[in-house]
Design a protein around this motif. Structure first.
Motif, PDB file in Angstrom:
ATOM      1  N   UNK A 164       0.870  -1.264  -0.140  1.00 24.68           N
ATOM      2  CA  UNK A 164       0.033   0.068  -0.009  1.00 24.68           C
ATOM      3  C   UNK A 164       0.957   1.205  -0.166  1.00 24.68           C
ATOM      4  N   UNK A 165       1.864   1.173   0.667  1.00 23.90           N
ATOM      5  CA  UNK A 165       2.937   2.304   1.097  1.00 23.90           C
ATOM      6  C   UNK A 165       3.491   2.589  -0.594  1.00 23.90           C
ATOM      7  N   UNK A 166       3.833   1.612  -1.287  1.00 16.73           N
ATOM      8  CA  UNK A 166       4.564   1.647  -2.508  1.00 16.73           C
ATOM      9  C   UNK A 166       3.545   2.372  -3.514  1.00 16.73           C
ATOM     10  N   UNK A 167       2.211   1.928  -3.356  1.00 17.26           N
ATOM     11  CA  UNK A 167       1.269   2.623  -4.302  1.00 17.26           C
ATOM     12  C   UNK A 167       1.119   3.933  -3.959  1.00 17.26           C
ATOM     13  N   UNK A 168       0.740   4.223  -2.602  1.00 19.13           N
ATOM     14  CA  UNK A 168       0.659   5.605  -2.279  1.00 19.13           C
ATOM     15  C   UNK A 168       1.514   6.544  -2.700  1.00 19.13           C
ATOM     16  N   UNK A 169       2.979   6.056  -2.625  1.00 18.68           N
ATOM     17  CA  UNK A 169       4.095   6.937  -3.168  1.00 18.68           C
ATOM     18  C   UNK A 169       3.994   7.163  -4.548  1.00 18.68           C
ATOM     19  N   UNK A 223      -0.999  13.182  -7.101  1.00 23.65           N
ATOM     20  CA  UNK A 223      -2.178  13.288  -6.590  1.00 23.65           C
ATOM     21  C   UNK A 223      -2.154  14.035  -5.056  1.00 23.65           C
ATOM     22  N   UNK A 224      -3.275  14.712  -4.786  1.00 24.63           N
ATOM     23  CA  UNK A 224      -2.928  15.613  -3.369  1.00 24.63           C
ATOM     24  C   UNK A 224      -2.813  14.833  -2.269  1.00 24.63           C
ATOM     25  N   UNK A 225      -2.408  15.496  -1.214  1.00 25.71           N
ATOM     26  CA  UNK A 225      -2.148  14.950   0.047  1.00 25.71           C
ATOM     27  C   UNK A 225      -3.617  14.288   0.637  1.00 25.71           C
ATOM     28  N   UNK A 226      -4.668  15.254   0.098  1.00 24.18           N
ATOM     29  CA  UNK A 226      -5.869  14.702   0.900  1.00 24.18           C
ATOM     30  C   UNK A 226      -6.438  13.361   0.120  1.00 24.18           C
ATOM     31  N   UNK A 227      -6.260  13.175  -0.964  1.00 23.72           N
ATOM     32  CA  UNK A 227      -6.586  12.117  -1.823  1.00 23.72           C
ATOM     33  C   UNK A 227      -5.776  10.968  -1.255  1.00 23.72           C
TER      34      UNK A 227
END
Length: 339
Positions: A12-17, A25-29
């Motif tokens: 998940x961390x790799x995908x979000x990064x 993508x914004x911090x909120x997203x």
């Protein structure tokens, strides 16, 4: 790091990064998606996310989130997160297929056991209508029937079998997909059915159905007592069969009188209660699947997530905090006595 060696959190961390730095993508997203994936990890109960099947993800995005209080329109970011994660996993060659979960419709709440008991005491058993209604409620709660199956029952669908030297009632029901299944009828429901069928008013009702030559005449089981659309000479046979709307209206009428929340006053709320109580009673999932008439066992597995009562009970009794004196004991002494 090989995919099979990466934990759910690392994936998940790799995908979000990747979303943040490669897709802007914004911090909120990113925060919203991280929360959605945290819920997915909870749903998967520490199983690898890459092993999730499409049916499981459909379940997560519909009934499971619904039971967490997330209504259909609020599930959009969760679904976007799930779609985005598995699309990334596909592009990264971590999975072979892309899954596309949907929001689905808002689902009815499960009726609580306390409200189900209140509802069973709603009908007036001194009247024919009250006995009929109590018998229907007992079958919905005791057999997990869909309303279509309930209203479609004829007398021939009821039979008796010998179980440990006792005669017990069995119900053959036809519901979703026109498939038949045999259901054991609980003793309480059986008693109400027998009283209903033996009621003197039943003998005055023409509920016979056309029978092929040589066949015994069958009869509608749950009948309407009046019709605003049909004359008396036409209000007979199949036209006597109670409708699904009439059953829904009956449940709401009693429930409103008993102050039961409106979102529990639906036949499917009783069906969910049935499935959950069976699961909490440690009935094997395959047996619950058979009793509920699910084609796919994934549809049945949701009741494992809904059956939280045993988990709470186990933790309350056997977790470390239950076996030691804690500051809570002293804090409880400061609370005012309950009224």
């Amino acid at each position: 790091m090989a995919a099979e060696q990466r934990t759910n959190v690392q994936l998940i961390d790799a995908w979000l990064e990747w979303l943040q730095h490669s897709r802007g993508r914004s911090e909120r997203t990113i925060e919203a998606y991280a929360m959605a994936m945290k819920k997915l990890r909870e749903f998967m109960e520490n199983r690898p996310l890459l092993e999730a099947e499409p049916a499981e993800l459909e379940l997560f995005c519909s009934l499971w989130l619904h039971k967490k209080g997330i209504v259909a329109r609020s599930r959009v970011p969760y679904i976007s997160a799930v779609k985005g994660f598995y699309k990334w996993a596909k592009a990264s060659r971590l999975v072979s297929d892309i899954v596309h979960p949907k929001t689905g419709r808002p689902l009815p709440n499960m009726m609580s056991l306390a409200n189900a008991e209140k509802l069973m005491w709603g009908p007036d058993l001194d009247t024919f209508i009250g006995i009929r209604d109590a018998a229907m409620l007992a079958l919905m709660m005791g057999c997990g029937l869909r309303v279509s199956g309930l209203v479609g029952i004829n007398e021939s669908h009821l039979s008796n079998v010998q179980i440990e030297g006792q005669l017990r009632m069995v119900l053959k029901v036809t519901e979703k997909g026109k498939k038949d299944r045999l259901l054991p009828v609980p003793k309480e429901a059986e008693m109400l059915l027998r009283v209903y069928m033996a009621h003197e008013e039943m003998s005055e009702i023409d509920r016979d159905l056309p029978a092929p030559e040589g066949r015994q005449v069958d009869r509608v089981l749950f009948v309407s007592v009046r019709s605003t659309k049909l004359t008396a000479d036409l209000h007979r046979g199949e036209n006597r069969r109670l409708t699904r709307k009439a059953v829904n209206d009956m449940i709401k009428r009693y429930g409103k009188r008993l102050d039961i929340p409106a979102n529990e006053l639906h036949p499917h709320a009783m069906r969910h209660l049935y499935g959950t109580e069976l699961t909490e009673g440690n009935v094997p999932t395959a047996a619950v699947q058979d009793l509920m008439g699910h084609d796919d066992i994934k549809s049945t597995s949701v009741y494992t997530h809904l059956a939280a009562r045993k988990k709470f009970s186990a933790v309350d009794q056997h977790a470390p905090l239950a076996k030691m004196k804690t500051p809570v004991s002293e804090l409880l002494k400061r609370l005012p006595p309950s009224s």
